[in-house]
Design a protein around this motif. Sequence first.
Motif, PDB file in Angstrom:
ATOM      1  N   ARG A   1       0.826  -1.211   0.000  1.00 14.34           N
ATOM      2  CA  ARG A   1       0.000   0.000   0.000  1.00 14.34           C
ATOM      3  C   ARG A   1       0.860   1.261   0.000  1.00 14.34           C
ATOM      4  N   SER A   2       2.008   1.177   0.663  1.00 18.91           N
ATOM      5  CA  SER A   2       2.915   2.330   0.598  1.00 18.91           C
ATOM      6  C   SER A   2       3.482   2.496  -0.806  1.00 18.91           C
ATOM      7  N   GLN A   3       3.699   1.377  -1.499  1.00 21.83           N
ATOM      8  CA  GLN A   3       4.158   1.445  -2.890  1.00 21.83           C
ATOM      9  C   GLN A   3       3.075   2.058  -3.787  1.00 21.83           C
ATOM     10  N   ILE A   4       1.837   1.647  -3.571  1.00 24.09           N
ATOM     11  CA  ILE A   4       0.721   2.199  -4.353  1.00 24.09           C
ATOM     12  C   ILE A   4       0.591   3.692  -4.104  1.00 24.09           C
TER      13      ILE A   4
ATOM     14  N   SER B   1      14.468  17.365  -6.721  1.00 19.74           N
ATOM     15  CA  SER B   1      14.876  16.161  -5.997  1.00 19.74           C
ATOM     16  C   SER B   1      14.627  14.953  -6.881  1.00 19.74           C
ATOM     17  N   ALA B   2      15.690  14.302  -7.315  1.00 23.05           N
ATOM     18  CA  ALA B   2      15.561  13.151  -8.211  1.00 23.05           C
ATOM     19  C   ALA B   2      15.019  11.936  -7.469  1.00 23.05           C
ATOM     20  N   ILE B   3      14.237  11.121  -8.173  1.00 27.57           N
ATOM     21  CA  ILE B   3      13.635   9.908  -7.612  1.00 27.57           C
ATOM     22  C   ILE B   3      14.002   8.735  -8.500  1.00 27.57           C
ATOM     23  N   SER B   4      14.436   7.632  -7.895  1.00 28.68           N
ATOM     24  CA  SER B   4      14.736   6.418  -8.648  1.00 28.68           C
ATOM     25  C   SER B   4      13.570   5.442  -8.524  1.00 28.68           C
ATOM     26  N   MET B   5      13.057   4.978  -9.622  1.00 30.58           N
ATOM     27  CA  MET B   5      11.970   3.993  -9.625  1.00 30.58           C
ATOM     28  C   MET B   5      12.339   2.786 -10.469  1.00 30.58           C
ATOM     29  N   ALA B   6      13.653   2.490 -10.533  1.00 29.48           N
ATOM     30  CA  ALA B   6      14.119   1.377 -11.361  1.00 29.48           C
ATOM     31  C   ALA B   6      13.669   0.026 -10.828  1.00 29.48           C
ATOM     32  N   ASP B   7      13.280  -0.051  -9.532  1.00 29.75           N
ATOM     33  CA  ASP B   7      12.856  -1.329  -8.964  1.00 29.75           C
ATOM     34  C   ASP B   7      11.415  -1.666  -9.322  1.00 29.75           C
ATOM     35  N   GLN B   8      10.695  -0.730  -9.946  1.00 25.40           N
ATOM     36  CA  GLN B   8       9.314  -0.964 -10.365  1.00 25.40           C
ATOM     37  C   GLN B   8       9.287  -1.569 -11.764  1.00 25.40           C
ATOM     38  N   LYS B   9       8.203  -2.271 -12.081  1.00 26.74           N
ATOM     39  CA  LYS B   9       8.036  -2.901 -13.390  1.00 26.74           C
ATOM     40  C   LYS B   9       6.759  -2.400 -14.046  1.00 26.74           C
ATOM     41  N   GLY B  10       6.856  -2.076 -15.358  1.00 26.17           N
ATOM     42  CA  GLY B  10       5.679  -1.613 -16.083  1.00 26.17           C
ATOM     43  C   GLY B  10       5.391  -0.152 -15.809  1.00 26.17           C
ATOM     44  N   THR B  11       4.328   0.326 -16.389  1.00 29.58           N
ATOM     45  CA  THR B  11       3.915   1.701 -16.139  1.00 29.58           C
ATOM     46  C   THR B  11       3.356   1.810 -14.721  1.00 29.58           C
ATOM     47  N   PRO B  12       3.259   3.034 -14.164  1.00 26.54           N
ATOM     48  CA  PRO B  12       2.688   3.186 -12.824  1.00 26.54           C
ATOM     49  C   PRO B  12       1.289   2.581 -12.698  1.00 26.54           C
ATOM     50  N   ALA B  13       0.469   2.723 -13.726  1.00 24.30           N
ATOM     51  CA  ALA B  13      -0.876   2.156 -13.669  1.00 24.30           C
ATOM     52  C   ALA B  13      -0.816   0.635 -13.624  1.00 24.30           C
ATOM     53  N   GLU B  14       0.078   0.041 -14.443  1.00 27.33           N
ATOM     54  CA  GLU B  14       0.213  -1.417 -14.450  1.00 27.33           C
ATOM     55  C   GLU B  14       0.756  -1.924 -13.108  1.00 27.33           C
ATOM     56  N   ALA B  15       1.758  -1.220 -12.566  1.00 24.78           N
ATOM     57  CA  ALA B  15       2.323  -1.628 -11.273  1.00 24.78           C
ATOM     58  C   ALA B  15       1.278  -1.522 -10.161  1.00 24.78           C
ATOM     59  N   THR B  16       0.477  -0.447 -10.185  1.00 23.18           N
ATOM     60  CA  THR B  16      -0.568  -0.278  -9.170  1.00 23.18           C
ATOM     61  C   THR B  16      -1.583  -1.405  -9.248  1.00 23.18           C
ATOM     62  N   HIS B  17      -1.985  -1.747 -10.468  1.00 23.97           N
ATOM     63  CA  HIS B  17      -2.955  -2.840 -10.639  1.00 23.97           C
ATOM     64  C   HIS B  17      -2.370  -4.156 -10.143  1.00 23.97           C
TER      65      HIS B  17
END
Length: 662
Positions: free
Chosen positions: A133-136, A220-236
């Motif tokens: 949920r924190s990731q979402i 402030s730069a953010i790294s999201m390399a540990d996520q897969k797919g688009t944000p919508a796909e990852a959330t789903h």
Amino acid sequence: MAVVEMRKLTVIGLNSGRAPFIYELMHLGVVEINSQEGIISDEDWMPDIFRTSNSADVSRLEGDIIRVSTALEAIQKYDTAKKPLLITRKEMGREAFIAYMNEVRTDTERNMDKAVNAYKNITDGNAEINHLRSQIAGLQPWLKLDIPLEMNETEFASVVYGTTGAKTDTGQLMTAVLEGAPSAIVQEVSADKQQKYFSIIVLKEEKDALYEALRPFNFSAISMADQKGTPAEATHRYEKEIEAIEAEIAENEKVLAGLSHARKDIEFLYDLLVTQRDRARVVGDMLSTDTVFYFDGWMPAKAQPEVEALLKKYEFYYDIQVPDEEEEVPVLLHNSSVATPFEAVTNMYSLPSRSDIDPTTILAPFYFIFFGMMLSDAAYGIILSVLCFFVLKKYKPEGMMYRMFKMFFFCGISTFIWGALFGGWFGDFFQVAARTLFNKEITINPIWFNPMDDPMKLLIFSLILGAIHLFVGMGIQAYMSIRDGHPIDALCDIGLWYVLLIGLVLFGVGGMVAPALTTVGKVMSIVGAVGILVTGGRKKKGIIGKVTGGLGSLYGITSYLSDVLSYSRLLALGLATGVVAQVINTLGSLAGGGVVGAILLTVALVFGTIFNLAINALGAFVHSCRLQYVEFFGKFYTGGGREFRPFERKTKYVKIMKDRDE
């Protein structure tokens, strides 16, 4: 008076018989085993004396107890059955308990493991759900982004994600970026009250220039390399994972709910492990050689025959002695069934020291009277006694809890008696109800008098009762001085005060009874004052010391007067109960007669009674204790005794009884 006489016990036995002996000694439950810390460091003891290393067994059993506790906590959390108000231990004979545990232990341990594993799965699942949920929540600002998050660069370009403050001018940021990195493509993905979220595609050779251009905007730069797919796909995907974990948690909750039938056996297993742990701990505390063990401790004198019988059974050497006068002896109280509940009052203050007497039997009638006078409503007394009687019969509390409920049962009886004497029945509820609902006047006459009409009469009675209470305390101190071989102290420090205080009372009010008593009181007052002045400094050195000591002792009369005035709280709290009850009844009658009036009066009675009984019962309890601790105990009681703690089964769920043939 009721302090149990103790004996000092020393035992030396063969190691071969130690385990069964310890088992039976625990069941006997009458011997306190001392720590051997001081002895093991004593140079007079032989160097080959050691303490049995039993820490591994104790640690293993502690771990098992923790697992059982976890299982019980888990099952209780998901058990839908109604929880009891108090835990009532089930009574079982020793042999029956052992036989039962031998029969069910394997299944019980299996159920315990199942409960622990299910609870762990639930805990781990909830932790994972919180993480997802924190990731979402972190992906919410990026949902409009259509770039796969794992793609942070190509052969020639880099993708940069980051945030700036909410007040950042996007146009100025884009201008500054394009001046420093002309190839950059800037997209404001979203914005909220705190931040703006940007994605920027830039050629690799312009990446350093990009960061330099963004510096004034606090990017402030953010790294999201540990996520897969688009944000919508990852959330789903995360939402689907949460649904799966929640289903697993629900299955584990069903497992725990289904284990409610095994809860009793797991509770018994807990008690079994605790007794095994306590035995292992005691064995580890004993001194040993390769062949024998040693311990010393305390036991009640009345338990000597059964302890000796056990020691003779195992053919151990033992020595039983009367303790020296200087030795610190553990304290065990033993009073009649009527006085025992009031041990709760003594224990809350302090157990008697070696030189004290047990004050419980003496304070019990005074506490009984004081509590009833302060609460002083017959109906409240009935309610209090009935509630306590119900708890005592239904839940069978033990130890301090038993004493407290039994004491309040007696205090309820006292409250009923004083309430009837003063004419209080829910205050004046019945008179108000008759007048409001039926337009009739009824009178419930007190057996003695109504304190609301004659408070001075109750005040005088309270002060007289207080003086008696103090005189009893002083008398106990005189008895203790005589017992200890100091009759002069009893005469000078107590007897002369009796003469002075009684003389002052006779001088002040004796004339109302007989004129001659005034003269008697005057003479007694002079004799008592002169005697205190002369003897008060008898233990001081020098004439000046003796004179100042005598003056200081005589000045103590102010302390006695303030102590007597403290008993005016009997009047204050007694009136408070009646006044609050009358106010509640008056408020309940404001709607007048009829159905609405009857309902309001009933509601006021119910909630007002709960409030008034709770508040004033607490006040009566606290102030009755205060009169014992400050005024009464201050005259003779030292306290500071150490509680007798026998080596026994300290079970929580099952009460193991002696078998009939034992």
